[in-house]
Design a protein around this motif. Structure first.
Motif, short mmCIF file in Angstrom:
data_model
loop_
_atom_site.label_atom_id
_atom_site.label_comp_id
_atom_site.label_asym_id
_atom_site.label_seq_id
_atom_site.Cartn_x
_atom_site.Cartn_y
_atom_site.Cartn_z
N THR A 83 0.84 -1.20 0.00
CA THR A 83 0.00 0.00 0.00
C THR A 83 0.87 1.25 0.00
O THR A 83 0.60 2.21 -0.73
N ALA A 84 1.94 1.25 0.79
CA ALA A 84 2.85 2.40 0.83
C ALA A 84 3.48 2.63 -0.54
O ALA A 84 3.61 3.78 -0.99
N PHE A 85 3.85 1.56 -1.23
CA PHE A 85 4.45 1.68 -2.56
C PHE A 85 3.43 2.25 -3.56
O PHE A 85 3.73 3.16 -4.32
N ARG A 86 2.22 1.70 -3.53
CA ARG A 86 1.19 2.12 -4.49
C ARG A 86 0.73 3.56 -4.29
O ARG A 86 0.34 4.22 -5.24
N THR A 87 0.74 4.04 -3.06
CA THR A 87 0.18 5.36 -2.77
C THR A 87 1.24 6.44 -2.55
O THR A 87 0.88 7.57 -2.21
N ARG A 88 2.51 6.12 -2.77
CA ARG A 88 3.56 7.12 -2.53
C ARG A 88 3.50 8.21 -3.59
O ARG A 88 3.12 7.96 -4.73
N PRO A 89 3.86 9.44 -3.22
CA PRO A 89 3.89 10.52 -4.22
C PRO A 89 5.10 10.34 -5.14
O PRO A 89 6.14 9.83 -4.73
N LEU A 90 4.95 10.75 -6.39
CA LEU A 90 6.03 10.63 -7.37
C LEU A 90 6.56 11.99 -7.80
O LEU A 90 7.24 12.11 -8.81
N ASP A 91 6.28 13.02 -7.02
CA ASP A 91 6.71 14.36 -7.40
C ASP A 91 8.04 14.78 -6.77
O ASP A 91 8.43 15.94 -6.81
N HIS A 92 8.79 13.83 -6.21
CA HIS A 92 10.06 14.13 -5.55
C HIS A 92 11.18 14.38 -6.55
O HIS A 92 12.21 14.95 -6.20
N VAL A 93 11.00 13.96 -7.81
CA VAL A 93 12.03 14.13 -8.84
C VAL A 93 11.33 14.12 -10.20
O VAL A 93 10.22 13.59 -10.34
N ARG A 116 -0.63 -14.49 -17.30
CA ARG A 116 -1.08 -13.10 -17.25
C ARG A 116 0.10 -12.17 -17.54
O ARG A 116 1.24 -12.46 -17.16
N ALA A 117 -0.20 -11.05 -18.18
CA ALA A 117 0.84 -10.05 -18.44
C ALA A 117 0.95 -9.14 -17.22
O ALA A 117 -0.05 -8.74 -16.64
N VAL A 118 2.15 -8.80 -16.86
CA VAL A 118 2.42 -7.83 -15.80
C VAL A 118 3.20 -6.69 -16.43
O VAL A 118 4.26 -6.90 -17.02
N VAL A 119 2.65 -5.49 -16.33
CA VAL A 119 3.29 -4.30 -16.91
C VAL A 119 4.01 -3.55 -15.79
O VAL A 119 3.44 -3.34 -14.71
N VAL A 120 5.25 -3.16 -16.05
CA VAL A 120 6.04 -2.41 -15.08
C VAL A 120 6.41 -1.07 -15.71
O VAL A 120 6.94 -1.04 -16.83
N ALA A 121 6.12 0.02 -14.99
CA ALA A 121 6.50 1.36 -15.44
C ALA A 121 7.77 1.77 -14.72
O ALA A 121 7.84 1.74 -13.49
N THR A 122 8.80 2.12 -15.49
CA THR A 122 10.08 2.53 -14.94
C THR A 122 10.37 3.96 -15.38
O THR A 122 10.30 4.27 -16.57
N ARG A 130 17.22 5.04 -12.27
CA ARG A 130 15.94 4.40 -12.58
C ARG A 130 15.15 4.16 -11.31
O ARG A 130 15.72 3.88 -10.26
N GLU A 131 13.84 4.26 -11.45
CA GLU A 131 12.95 3.98 -10.32
C GLU A 131 11.69 3.32 -10.87
O GLU A 131 11.11 3.78 -11.84
N VAL A 132 11.27 2.23 -10.22
CA VAL A 132 10.01 1.59 -10.59
C VAL A 132 8.88 2.48 -10.11
O VAL A 132 8.78 2.79 -8.93
N LEU A 133 8.05 2.93 -11.05
CA LEU A 133 6.97 3.85 -10.71
C LEU A 133 5.69 3.10 -10.36
O LEU A 133 4.89 3.58 -9.57
N GLY A 134 5.50 1.97 -10.96
CA GLY A 134 4.28 1.22 -10.70
C GLY A 134 4.24 -0.06 -11.49
O GLY A 134 5.12 -0.33 -12.32
N HIS A 135 3.22 -0.83 -11.24
CA HIS A 135 3.04 -2.10 -11.96
C HIS A 135 1.57 -2.40 -12.00
O HIS A 135 0.76 -1.87 -11.24
N GLY A 136 1.20 -3.26 -12.91
CA GLY A 136 -0.20 -3.64 -13.02
C GLY A 136 -0.34 -4.94 -13.79
O GLY A 136 0.51 -5.29 -14.60
N GLY A 137 -1.39 -5.65 -13.50
CA GLY A 137 -1.66 -6.90 -14.18
C GLY A 137 -2.63 -6.71 -15.31
O GLY A 137 -3.54 -5.89 -15.22
#
Length: 139
Positions: A83-93, A116-122, A130-137
């Protein structure tokens, strides 16, 4: 009683006049437990059934195995960091570049194992980190 691979040990903890004496080996969530919890969580994430997790714990030396409710309690610890990963703000950089990548993996859906496909946003920062921004199925 301390359960080990070599069998159960009856331990006596000495009493002291001031303070307390409690061996670190017996502390709640000691390293042995943490390793076992990690195995249980990994099995849970990979879709292993509760019965199979119980068999796994018995094979690792847990005489009594583990109940379905105990597996749920241990795996509830996964919710907070996710939950902390999913809801963290991404405006730090600033991320001038964002890449999406997908990979297929097996997942349990309606009691069946399917691909199933898993999409990762970097995100790539201006200084090249590099930083992983999010992921989704996907479906």
């Amino acid at each position: 009683m301390l359960t080990t691979l070599a069998g159960g040990l009856d331990l006596e903890i000495p009493k002291v006049r001031t303070g307390s004496f409690f061996p670190s080996l017996l502390e709640r969530r000691r390293r042995i437990d943490q390793a076992l919890y990690a195995v249980i969580m990994e099995a849970y994430v990979h879709g292993v059934s509760t019965r199979s997790v119980d068999d796994l714990v018995k094979a690792l030396g847990g005489d009594s195995g583990i109940s379905k409710s105990e597996v749920s309690r241990i795996c509830a610890a996964l919710n907070e960091p996710l939950t902390a990963f999913r809801t963290r703000p991404l405006d730090h950089v600033r991320f001038p570049y964002v890449y999406l990548d997908a990979t297929c993996c097996k997942a349990r859906v309606n009691h069946q194992i399917v691909s199933r496909a898993v999409v990762v946003a970097t995100g790539i920062t201006e200084d090249g980190n590099r930083e992983v921004l999010g992921h989704g199925g996907g479906r």
